[in-house]
Design a protein around this motif. Structure first.
Motif, PDB file in Angstrom:
ATOM      1  N   ALA A   4       0.885  -1.091  -0.043  1.00 19.39           N
ATOM      2  CA  ALA A   4       0.077  -0.221  -0.087  1.00 19.39           C
ATOM      3  C   ALA A   4       0.811   1.121  -0.058  1.00 19.39           C
ATOM      4  O   ALA A   4       1.894   1.263   0.622  1.00 19.39           O
ATOM      5  CB  ALA A   4      -0.721  -0.030   1.211  1.00 19.39           C
ATOM      6  N   ILE A   5       0.363   2.380  -0.715  1.00 20.22           N
ATOM      7  CA  ILE A   5       1.062   3.607  -0.638  1.00 20.22           C
ATOM      8  C   ILE A   5      -0.023   4.617  -0.441  1.00 20.22           C
ATOM      9  O   ILE A   5      -0.478   5.253  -1.308  1.00 20.22           O
ATOM     10  CB  ILE A   5       1.927   3.862  -1.910  1.00 20.22           C
ATOM     11  N   THR A   6      -0.531   4.408   0.881  1.00 18.91           N
ATOM     12  CA  THR A   6      -1.809   5.366   1.112  1.00 18.91           C
ATOM     13  C   THR A   6      -1.871   6.798   0.634  1.00 18.91           C
ATOM     14  O   THR A   6      -2.735   7.339  -0.035  1.00 18.91           O
ATOM     15  CB  THR A   6      -2.246   5.290   2.353  1.00 18.91           C
ATOM     16  N   VAL A   7      -0.602   7.358   1.027  1.00 17.29           N
ATOM     17  CA  VAL A   7      -0.510   8.989   0.718  1.00 17.29           C
ATOM     18  C   VAL A   7      -0.644   9.469  -0.750  1.00 17.29           C
ATOM     19  O   VAL A   7      -0.796  10.256  -1.167  1.00 17.29           O
ATOM     20  CB  VAL A   7       0.750   9.418   1.333  1.00 17.29           C
ATOM     21  N   ALA A   8      -0.010   8.149  -1.632  1.00 20.75           N
ATOM     22  CA  ALA A   8      -0.107   8.370  -3.180  1.00 20.75           C
ATOM     23  C   ALA A   8      -1.370   7.829  -3.733  1.00 20.75           C
ATOM     24  O   ALA A   8      -1.488   7.661  -4.834  1.00 20.75           O
ATOM     25  CB  ALA A   8       1.088   7.716  -3.367  1.00 20.75           C
ATOM     26  N   GLY A   9      -2.198   7.488  -2.708  1.00 20.13           N
ATOM     27  CA  GLY A   9      -3.692   6.971  -3.084  1.00 20.13           C
ATOM     28  C   GLY A   9      -3.678   5.358  -3.829  1.00 20.13           C
ATOM     29  O   GLY A   9      -4.451   5.045  -4.475  1.00 20.13           O
ATOM     30  N   ASN A  10      -2.682   4.666  -3.359  1.00 18.13           N
ATOM     31  CA  ASN A  10      -2.549   3.462  -3.668  1.00 18.13           C
ATOM     32  C   ASN A  10      -2.872   2.681  -2.260  1.00 18.13           C
ATOM     33  O   ASN A  10      -2.162   2.534  -1.397  1.00 18.13           O
ATOM     34  CB  ASN A  10      -1.237   3.048  -4.217  1.00 18.13           C
ATOM     35  N   PRO A  11      -4.313   1.898  -2.408  1.00 16.34           N
ATOM     36  CA  PRO A  11      -4.433   1.123  -1.187  1.00 16.34           C
ATOM     37  C   PRO A  11      -3.718  -0.116  -1.228  1.00 16.34           C
ATOM     38  O   PRO A  11      -3.317  -0.457  -2.331  1.00 16.34           O
ATOM     39  CB  PRO A  11      -5.995   1.044  -1.597  1.00 16.34           C
ATOM     40  N   ALA A  12      -3.953  -0.684  -0.054  1.00 17.40           N
ATOM     41  CA  ALA A  12      -3.395  -2.166   0.265  1.00 17.40           C
ATOM     42  C   ALA A  12      -4.442  -2.999  -0.801  1.00 17.40           C
ATOM     43  O   ALA A  12      -5.512  -3.101  -0.695  1.00 17.40           O
ATOM     44  CB  ALA A  12      -3.484  -2.497   1.642  1.00 17.40           C
ATOM     45  N   PRO A  13      -3.385  -3.969  -1.393  1.00 17.04           N
ATOM     46  CA  PRO A  13      -4.094  -4.886  -2.429  1.00 17.04           C
ATOM     47  C   PRO A  13      -4.650  -5.971  -1.531  1.00 17.04           C
ATOM     48  O   PRO A  13      -5.715  -6.577  -2.069  1.00 17.04           O
ATOM     49  CB  PRO A  13      -2.823  -5.546  -3.104  1.00 17.04           C
ATOM     50  N   MET A  14      -4.327  -6.361  -0.212  1.00 15.94           N
ATOM     51  CA  MET A  14      -5.029  -7.250   0.388  1.00 15.94           C
ATOM     52  C   MET A  14      -5.269  -6.733   1.866  1.00 15.94           C
ATOM     53  O   MET A  14      -4.423  -5.694   2.244  1.00 15.94           O
ATOM     54  CB  MET A  14      -4.174  -8.559   0.521  1.00 15.94           C
ATOM     55  N   ASP A  15      -6.159  -7.454   2.639  1.00 16.22           N
ATOM     56  CA  ASP A  15      -6.050  -7.006   3.940  1.00 16.22           C
ATOM     57  C   ASP A  15      -4.919  -7.898   4.716  1.00 16.22           C
ATOM     58  O   ASP A  15      -4.417  -8.463   4.232  1.00 16.22           O
ATOM     59  CB  ASP A  15      -7.500  -7.285   4.588  1.00 16.22           C
TER      60      ASP A  15
END
Lengths: 182, 313, 404
Positions: free
Chosen positions: B70-81
Motif C-alpha cells: 500500500a502507498i496510502t498517501v499516493a492513493g494506492n490502497p493495500a491490495p489485500m487486508d
C-alpha cells in the motif's frame, strides 16, 4: 528555664516538618483512590436516537454503570403533555429531548428515592418502583412519593441524530438552569 | 568521630556488596554490543542522486512495488487486508507511505536491491536451502540499476512525512508494528484495537489477530514478543543496539535488521517509553520535591537531637 | 472494680480508664537506654520505619493488585504503574524498601555479633531476631511471586523444587506446596495469602516478641558494661543527666533515632526515585512464561549467600550445606563459649572470626550471581567451605578466649 523552652521549640519545629511530610503523603494517598483514567474515559456513551423506532417502548442503555431509560413518545403522549394542566405534567414537556421533531425521554433509570430501578407499565403509561411504591408518569416525572423528584437526566449533548451521554450540551445546561434536573 | 569511622566502614562494606552483586555480575554476564549510530557501514553508500518523479514511475510501474505494498498517501490502497497478506507472504508488507522518513535511505536502497542481504536474513533465505525471501530482488528496469534505485528512494522520501512531523506512532507502526503487538497502547499486528460495541465485533477482531499471528509464527518460527514493557525489561541501550542489528544479541534470530535511521530509532524508543514507562518524568519531578523535603526534615531532626542531647553529655 | 472519679480533663478521663500516664512512663519516658551507644543502635528504629513504609505502600498496592495468573502482571505493570495516580510511587517504595530492609537487617545482625549482644541473658533477643529474619525472607519471597513476571515464575519453580529434598524425591511435597504440578493459579493465590496476611501477622507478633525480649536484659552498649539501671535512672531523675549512664527512650534516644532515620530516608528515597534497578529486576518486567527460562536466573541479592551455599556442591550435599547455613546462625549464642559480651576488637581471635565471616558472606553473595564455572566456581567453593569451617571453629576459638 530559658534552655528548656528552646528545646521545646526545636522538638515542635521537627514535629511541624514531619507533619508537612505526613500531609504530603496524604495527598498522594488521596490521589491513589481517585477513579482511574480508564474509568473516566469510559464515562462517555454515544446513543443513536434513530435506533428507537417503536414509540411507547422502553429501551434500556448503560452509561457509567447505570441504566439509562430511552423512550420515544407517541403523538398522543405528546398531545397529553402539551394539553394537560396537571401540575406535574406542566413540567413534562421541558424534560423531553426533541430531535428532528421527535420527542424522547432519556433519563437515568434509578428511583430518586433510594436508587432502585422502577418498572415501566406500557398499558398504564407509568413507572412503578417496587421498593417503596414510588410512581412516575411516562415522561419520568414523579406522581407519587416517596421519590422527591422525577428521574434525573444524564448530561447529554445532541450531535445530529445522536446523543453523547456524559458531555454537557446547551440543551442539558438549560435543563440544569431551569431546575428540570439536578 | 568514632561514629564517623563506623559510618565509613558500614558504607564501604555496603558499596562493596552493591558493586559485587550488581555492577560486576551485569558486566560479566552482559553480551557486549556496540552501537554504530545506525550508519550500516556494511552496506554500500548511495552515490547517485535520485529523481523523485522518475522514482514515482518506477515504484508504481516497472518496480512493481505497488502490486504488494500500500502507498496510502499516493492513493494506492493495500491490495489485500493484513490477514490475507500475511497468509500469503508470512507478514503483511508495509505501507510505503512513510518508509522514507523512518528507514535509512542507504538501507532502503540495499533492501530494494537484495532484501535478504539488507535484512541480514541470508542464513534463512539462500540458494542452498532453496528458500527465497517473499520480496523479490529488483533486477533493474532496463536502465542504470543504481540510478533507478536512487530514484525510487528519492520518491519514497518525497512522499513521507517531513522529519519534524515524524511521530513515535508512525515510526513504531511502520518499523515494528507488523510483527510486534504492544497491548498497553492497544496496538496489535493488524492495527490499533478499536472500541467495540458488541462482543461479536470484539471476537471477530481477535480472530483476525490470531489468524495473523498464526501466519507470523509459521513465517518466523515463534510469535515476536509483545513490546509493552521492553523499555524496562531490556532498557534503552539494549533496544537501541538490538534494533540496529538483532544479530548483535541473538545469533540466527528470525528477526530481520530493521534498517531504521537514527531519527526513526529515536522515535521508536519514544513510543516504547510511552508504552512501558510513561511516568518517568513524574518520577523525577516528584523525586526532586521529596528529596528537598527530606533534606529539610533531616536538618530539623539533627537540630532536635542536638538540643535534646546538649545536657546529656 | 476500680474507683472512678469525675474527670477533670480529657487527659484525666483517658488516664483513669487506660492508664496512659503509666503506659507512657513504662514504654517511653522511663524506658531506659544506655547512653554509651552509637548510630548502629538506631537500626531497630530504621527497621520499624521501613516496615511501616512497606505496610503503607503495600496497602495501596493491595487495592489494585489482582492475584490471577492472567491479570496479575498487567495489574502491576499497567494499572498500578501507569493508571493509578502515584501507583508507581507505592510500587517503587515497596520494592526498594523490601530490598533495603535486608541491608539494614544484615547491619543490625552484624552489629549484634560484633558487640556480643546475644549472650548473658540476651539469647532470646538473638533468637527472636533470627525468627524475624526467616519471616522476612518468606515475606520477601512470597511477595516476589506476585507480579507474575519471568523471575517470579522461575524463582517459584526453582525454590519450591528444593522441597523435593534432592535424593529423597519428595515430588508429592512439591506439588502440595504448589497446589499444582507447576506454579499456577493455586500457587499464586496461596502465596498472595501468605504475603498479605499470614506472614505479616507472624512478623508483627515476632516484632512484639523481639521488643519484649529486650525489656529484662536491656540493650547492650558500646563497651559491654553492665549497668545498674535502677541506680543510674535515679541519678537521671534527680537531675544529674550528665553523669547518669542511662537516657530516656523518649525524647533522648528517640531524637537520636530520628536523626539517623532522617538521614537514612534521604538515602532510601534516592534509591526509590533514581536507582531502583537492584530491587526491581529487569527480567521480571517480562511476563511469566512457563515454556522459556530466562538466560540469567538468580535470587535477589540478599539471598545470594545462602544460594551460593547450595550451588558449588552436588545436589544432596548442597542441600545439607544450605540447611546448615539456614540453621547454624540460630545457635550463635550457644556456639560462642566465651562470656565476653564486648566489642569484637577486644576479643582476640573472635575479631578475626568476625571479619572473616563478614567478608566470606559478601564473597558468597558475589559468587551467587556469577556464572558457576571457572574461577568463579573455585572462589564460590572456597567461600562456602570457609563458611562451614568458620562455624565449626567458633566454639573452639571462644573456649580459649580470655576474659576481656
Amino acid at each position: 528555664m530559658k534552655n528548656s523552652s528552646r528545646r521545646g521549640f526545636m522538638g515542635k519545629a521537627f514535629g511541624a516538618v514531619a507533619a508537612v511530610g505526613a500531609v504530603g503523603s496524604l495527598y498522594a494517598m488521596k490521589k491513589s483512590w481517585d477513579p482511574l483514567p480508564s474509568v473516566k474515559a469510559a464515562g462517555f456513551t454515544t446513543i443513536d436516537l434513530s435506533d428507537y423506532k417503536i414509540a411507547n417502548k422502553m429501551y434500556v442503555e448503560g452509561w457509567r454503570g447505570k441504566p439509562i431509560f430511552v423512550m420515544k413518545f407517541t403523538p398522543e403522549m405528546i398531545k397529553k403533555m402539551e394539553a394537560s394542566d396537571n401540575k406535574y405534567k406542566k413540567n413534562d414537556i421541558a424534560r423531553n429531548i426533541v430531535v428532528d421533531g421527535e420527542h424522547f425521554m432519556v433519563c437515568i433509570g434509578l428511583c430518586t428515592h433510594l436508587g432502585c430501578i422502577p418498572a415501566y407499565r406500557p398499558d398504564k403509561e407509568n413507572f412503578l418502583c417496587a421498593c417503596h411504591g414510588g410512581m412516575y408518569d411516562f415522561a419520568g416525572m414523579v406522581t407519587k412519593s416517596p421519590p422527591p423528584r422525577g428521574f434525573d437526566i444524564p448530561p447529554f449533548k445532541v450531535v445530529g441524530k445522536t446523543l453523547v451521554l456524559g458531555e454537557e450540551g446547551p440543551e442539558y445546561k438549560k435543563m440544569l438552569a431551569t431546575g428540570v434536573t439536578l | 568521630m568514632k561514629e564517623l569511622l563506623i559510618l565509613v566502614i558500614v558504607s564501604v562494606f555496603t558499596l562493596a556488596t552493591y558493586y559485587l552483586t550488581e555492577t560486576l555480575p551485569s558486566k560479566v554476564n552482559e553480551i557486549h554490543a556496540e552501537s554504530h549510530g545506525f550508519a550500516y557501514a556494511d552496506l554500500p553508500a548511495l552515490t547517485k542522486k535520485g529523481n523523485a518523479a522518475r522514482g514515482k514511475a518506477l515504484v508504481m510501474g516497472a518496480g512493481a512495488c505497488s502490486g504488494c505494498h500500500a502507498i496510502t498517501v499516493a492513493g494506492n490502497p493495500a491490495p489485500m487486508d493484513p490477514v490475507t497478506a500475511a497468509s500469503a507472504y508470512g507478514v503483511n508488507p508495509p505501507d510505503l507511505s512513510n518508509v522514507g522518513a523512518v528507514y535509512s535511505p542507504k538501507f532502503l536502497a540495499a533492501l530494494i536491491k537484495n532484501p535478504a542481504h539488507a535484512l541480514i536474513l541470508e542464513h534463512k533465505f539462500n540458494a542452498k536451502n532453496g528458500r527465497s525471501f517473499p520480496m523479490p530482488q529488483f533486477y533493474g528496469a532496463g536502465g542504470d540499476k543504481d540510478q533507478e534505485i536512487a530514484d525510487m528512494v528519492a520518491y519514497l522520501q518525497s512522499i513521507a512525512v517531513p522529519k519534524d512531523k515524524l511521530t513515535p506512532d508512525i515510526a513504531f507502526q511502520t518499523a515494528c508494528g507488523r510483527c510486534h503487538a504492544v497491548h498497553y497502547t492497544k496496538w496489535t499486528q493488524i492495527g490499533q484495537t478499536p472500541k467495540f460495541k458488541k462482543e461479536q465485533a470484539k471476537l471477530e477482531f481477535r480472530t483476525k489477530e490470531l489468524n495473523y499471528q498464526d501466519s507470523l509464527i509459521a513465517y518466523l518460527g515463534k510469535l515476536p514478543p509483545d513490546l509493552s514493557m521492553y523499555i524496562r525489561s531490556r532498557g534503552e541501550e539494549y533496544i537501541n543496539n538490538f534494533m540496529e542489528d538483532p544479530q548483535n544479541y541473538i545469533k540466527g534470530t528470525a528477526m530481520p535488521r530493521v534498517g531504521v535511521s537514527k531519527e526513526g530509532a529515536e522515535k521508536v524508543m519514544d513510543y516504547l517509553k510511552k508504552a512501558g514507562d510513561p511516568k518517568a518524568a513524574e518520577r523525577t519531578s516528584v523525586g526532586k520535591d521529596v528529596m528537598i523535603f527530606l533534606v529539610i526534615f533531616a536538618i530539623f531532626a539533627i537540630l532536635w537531637k542536638k538540643e535534646v542531647w546538649k545536657d546529656l553529655h | 472494680m476500680a474507683h472512678f472519679t469525675k474527670a477533670t480533663s480529657i487527659h484525666d478521663w483517658f488516664n483513669q480508664r487506660l492508664g496512659i500516664d503509666t503506659v507512657n512512663r513504662v514504654l517511653a519516658t522511663e524506658y531506659w537506654i544506655p547512653k554509651n551507644i552509637n548510630f548502629l543502635w538506631a537500626m531497630g528504629m530504621i527497621l520499624a520505619v521501613t516496615f511501616g513504609l512497606l505496610l503503607v505502600s503495600g496497602i495501596f498496592l493491595l487495592m489494585y493488585y489482582q492475584p490471577n495468573i492472567h491479570t496479575a502482571f498487567d495489574s502491576v505493570n499497567y494499572t498500578i504503574m501507569q493508571q493509578v495516580d502515584f501507583g508507581w510511587l507505592w510500587r517503587h517504595i515497596h520494592a526498594v524498601s523490601a530490598s533495603v530492609i535486608f541491608l539494614i537487617i544484615y547491619i543490625h545482625m552484624f552489629t549484634g555479633i560484633y558487640y556480643g549482644s546475644y549472650k548473658n541473658g540476651r539469647e532470646m533477643i538473638w533468637i527472636s531476631g533470627m525468627l524475624l529474619f526467616v519471616a522476612f525472607s518468606a515475606e520477601a519471597f512470597s511477595g516476589y511471586m506476585l507480579p507474575w513476571g519471568q523471575m517470579s515464575y522461575w524463582a517459584g519453580m526453582v525454590i519450591t523444587n528444593l522441597f523435593s529434598l534432592g535424593g529423597l524425591h519428595l515430588n508429592g511435597l512439591v506439588e502440595w506446596i504448589r497446589g499444582d504440578y507447576i506454579p499456577s493459579q493455586a500457587f499464586l493465590d496461596r502465596f498472595f495469602m501468605l504475603h498479605v496476611l499470614l506472614i505479616p501477622l507472624i512478623i508483627i507478633a515476632l516484632i512484639g516478641l523481639h521488643f519484649g525480649a529486650l525489656r529484662i536484659p536491656h540493650v547492650n552498649n558500646q563497651d559491654g558494661e553492665e549497668i545498674d539501671f535502677d541506680v543510674e535512672s535515679k541519678k537521671y531523675l534527680a537531675g544529674d543527666k550528665a553523669n547518669s549512664k542511662v537516657i530516656r527512650f523518649m525524647n533522648d534516644f528517640l531524637s537520636k533515632d530520628m536523626a539517623v532515620v532522617a538521614i537514612y530516608l534521604v538515602f532510601l528515597f534516592y534509591l526509590v526515585f533514581w536507582n531502583f534497578g537492584f530491587a526491581m529486576d529487569p527480567i521480571n518486567f517480562d511476563p511469566a512464561n512457563g515454556l522459556q527460562t530466562p538466560r540469567d536466573i538468580y535470587p535477589e541479592w540478599y539471598f545470594l549467600w545462602s544460594y551460593e551455599m547450595l550451588r558449588p556442591f552436588s545436589t544432596n550435599f548442597g542441600l545439607m550445606t544450605f540447611a546448615f547455613a539456614q540453621g547454624i546462625m540460630f545457635l550463635l549464642p550457644f556456639l560462642d563459649r566465651s562470656k565476653n559480651a564486648v566489642a569484637a576488637s577486644r576479643r582476640g581471635w573472635f575479631q578475626v572470626w568476625f571479619w572473616l565471616l563478614l567478608v566470606d558472606m559478601i564473597a558468597l553473595s558475589a559468587m551467587g550471581k556469577m556464572p558457576p564455572s571457572g574461577i568463579w566456581y573455585d572462589i564460590g567453593f572456597t567461600a562456602a567451605s570457609l563458611f562451614i569451617a568458620l562455624w565449626v571453629a567458633l566454639p573452639i576459638i571462644t573456649i580459649f578466649e580470655k576474659k576481656a
